[in-house]
Design a protein around this motif. Structure first.
Motif, PDB file in Angstrom:
ATOM      1  N   PHE A 175       9.768  -4.922  -6.708  1.00 53.59           N
ATOM      2  CA  PHE A 175      10.224  -3.543  -6.570  1.00 53.59           C
ATOM      3  C   PHE A 175      11.702  -3.403  -6.917  1.00 53.59           C
ATOM      4  O   PHE A 175      12.098  -2.539  -7.698  1.00 53.59           O
ATOM      5  N   PHE A 176      12.543  -4.250  -6.315  1.00 56.65           N
ATOM      6  CA  PHE A 176      13.984  -4.107  -6.508  1.00 56.65           C
ATOM      7  C   PHE A 176      14.392  -4.427  -7.938  1.00 56.65           C
ATOM      8  O   PHE A 176      15.292  -3.786  -8.490  1.00 56.65           O
ATOM      9  N   TYR A 177      13.730  -5.436  -8.556  1.00 57.06           N
ATOM     10  CA  TYR A 177      14.097  -5.756  -9.935  1.00 57.06           C
ATOM     11  C   TYR A 177      13.720  -4.619 -10.871  1.00 57.06           C
ATOM     12  O   TYR A 177      14.511  -4.222 -11.738  1.00 57.06           O
ATOM     13  N   ARG A 178      12.533  -4.066 -10.696  1.00 58.45           N
ATOM     14  CA  ARG A 178      12.132  -2.961 -11.559  1.00 58.45           C
ATOM     15  C   ARG A 178      13.004  -1.725 -11.323  1.00 58.45           C
ATOM     16  O   ARG A 178      13.338  -0.992 -12.259  1.00 58.45           O
ATOM     17  N   PHE A 179      13.395  -1.507 -10.064  1.00 58.63           N
ATOM     18  CA  PHE A 179      14.297  -0.393  -9.765  1.00 58.63           C
ATOM     19  C   PHE A 179      15.649  -0.617 -10.443  1.00 58.63           C
ATOM     20  O   PHE A 179      16.242   0.318 -11.000  1.00 58.63           O
ATOM     21  N   GLU A 229       3.091 -13.971  -2.602  1.00 65.04           N
ATOM     22  CA  GLU A 229       4.389 -13.302  -2.490  1.00 65.04           C
ATOM     23  C   GLU A 229       5.031 -13.659  -1.163  1.00 65.04           C
ATOM     24  O   GLU A 229       4.341 -13.899  -0.172  1.00 65.04           O
ATOM     25  N   LEU A 230       6.356 -13.730  -1.174  1.00 69.05           N
ATOM     26  CA  LEU A 230       7.128 -13.925   0.045  1.00 69.05           C
ATOM     27  C   LEU A 230       8.016 -12.700   0.246  1.00 69.05           C
ATOM     28  O   LEU A 230       8.452 -12.086  -0.734  1.00 69.05           O
ATOM     29  N   VAL A 263      12.977   1.301   5.388  1.00 71.93           N
ATOM     30  CA  VAL A 263      12.306   1.071   4.111  1.00 71.93           C
ATOM     31  C   VAL A 263      11.405  -0.164   4.139  1.00 71.93           C
ATOM     32  O   VAL A 263      10.384  -0.212   3.432  1.00 71.93           O
ATOM     33  N   ILE A 264      11.733  -1.171   4.958  1.00 68.65           N
ATOM     34  CA  ILE A 264      10.988  -2.433   4.957  1.00 68.65           C
ATOM     35  C   ILE A 264       9.479  -2.235   5.084  1.00 68.65           C
ATOM     36  O   ILE A 264       8.708  -2.832   4.305  1.00 68.65           O
ATOM     37  N   ARG A 268       6.096  -2.960   1.705  1.00 68.64           N
ATOM     38  CA  ARG A 268       4.901  -3.819   1.730  1.00 68.64           C
ATOM     39  C   ARG A 268       3.806  -3.355   0.779  1.00 68.64           C
ATOM     40  O   ARG A 268       2.922  -4.128   0.432  1.00 68.64           O
ATOM     41  N   VAL A 269       3.866  -2.101   0.348  1.00 65.24           N
ATOM     42  CA  VAL A 269       2.838  -1.599  -0.574  1.00 65.24           C
ATOM     43  C   VAL A 269       3.218  -1.886  -2.028  1.00 65.24           C
ATOM     44  O   VAL A 269       2.407  -1.657  -2.924  1.00 65.24           O
ATOM     45  N   PHE A 270       4.433  -2.387  -2.278  1.00 67.54           N
ATOM     46  CA  PHE A 270       4.893  -2.699  -3.634  1.00 67.54           C
ATOM     47  C   PHE A 270       4.948  -4.211  -3.826  1.00 67.54           C
ATOM     48  O   PHE A 270       5.051  -4.971  -2.859  1.00 67.54           O
TER      49      PHE A 270
END
Length: 285
Positions: A175-179, A229-230, A263-264, A268-270
């Protein structure tokens, strides 16, 4: 530039140093590594430890669980490449006979002083030709190694038959990398550069997805046996991690902390920004 995964031609990415393969979506960076060299970037290791230790320990416990699940019965020897603060060695030695390798001389000296078995230098240079292990683990390391194919070939050489290779690394599907890529296209590149660790002594030079990573490693004589995933964020240690990320006022820090805590659960859905993939060395022939 030719893609190391599929052989297609990479195209220019979001910065002069960034490239991506349009076919398999592997991404690379032409960033220089400066381990053990003087740079203008000063890293406060005490602050870094406070920021990262909580989440790393939780994730390392999960990785040890995967190692125990997939090693052959009776297997004990484990090599940790890039041992950093020694946390994975401490976590794994309850179940394995561990050995670490750490290229940063100062960091390696600190963990050796704690009595942990670590060799100073680079993988595989500090290993004897005949040394073999039942598991080799790279925690947030393989994405820093420019000649990754040679490193994977060395893993095959130093693993016993049907032993395992564990790669814990950032995911390009996260999520964060794509954002970060979305906002970089709008002109704000700070997060994108931070995730690549640009201008740090050991920047990232690869970004993989589970699919193109499995394809690359399979070409070096391994088969994928598990992938998971972790969490990239955990509540424990979050305030220290936010504090390390930048010098901010106490009010701003607590506002960020409250926002991220909210947000945490949503994250979890991404797809997570951290993956762990377990590969088994194929039998010769």
């Amino acid at each position: 530039m030719v893609c190391i995964v599929c052989g297609n031609t990479q195209t220019a990415g979001l910065a002069s140093w960034h490239a991506a393969c349009p076919a398999c979506r592997y991404e690379s960076a032409a960033l220089s590594v400066a381990i053990n060299q003087h740079t203008d970037v000063e890293i406060d290791e005490a602050e870094r430890e406070a920021a990262l230790k909580a989440i790393r320990l939780e994730n390392f416990r999960a990785i040890v669980h995967y190692a125990r699940r997939h090693v052959r019965p009776g297997s004990r020897s484990l090599l940790d490449v890039g041992s950093a603060h020694g946390w994975f060695l401490e976590t794994a030695r309850a179940h394995f006979d561990v050995l670490g390798i750490e290229p940063d001389a100062a960091v390696g000296a600190r963990i050796a002083a704690r009595g942990l078995p670590v060799r100073a230098g680079f993988f595989p240079d500090v290993l004897e030709e005949g040394e073999r292990f039942d598991a080799i683990v790279f925690n947030d390391v393989i994405e820093h190694i420019a000649d990754i194919c040679s490193a994977l070939g060395a893993c095959r050489q130093h693993l016993n038959d049907e032993s395992i290779l564990i790669l814990n690394l950032p995911s390009s599907r996260g999520f964060f990398y794509r954002f970060s890529k979305c906002v970089a296209r709008l002109g704000w590149r700070m997060l994108f550069e931070r995730l690549w660790q640009k201008d740090m002594p050991s920047p990232h030079v690869h970004y993989f997805s589970p699919a193109n990573l499995a394809r690359l490693v399979a070409g070096q004589g391994f088969e994928l046996v598990d992938c998971a995933e972790l969490p990239a964020l955990r509540a424990k240690g979050l305030r220290e991690r936010l504090s390390y990320a930048g010098k901010v006022s106490p009010v701003s820090l607590w506002l960020q902390y409250a926002a991220v805590m909210c947000v945490i659960p949503v994250l979890r859905v991404f797809p997570s920004d951290i993956i762990v993939c377990i590969f088994r060395k194929k039998a010769a022939g």
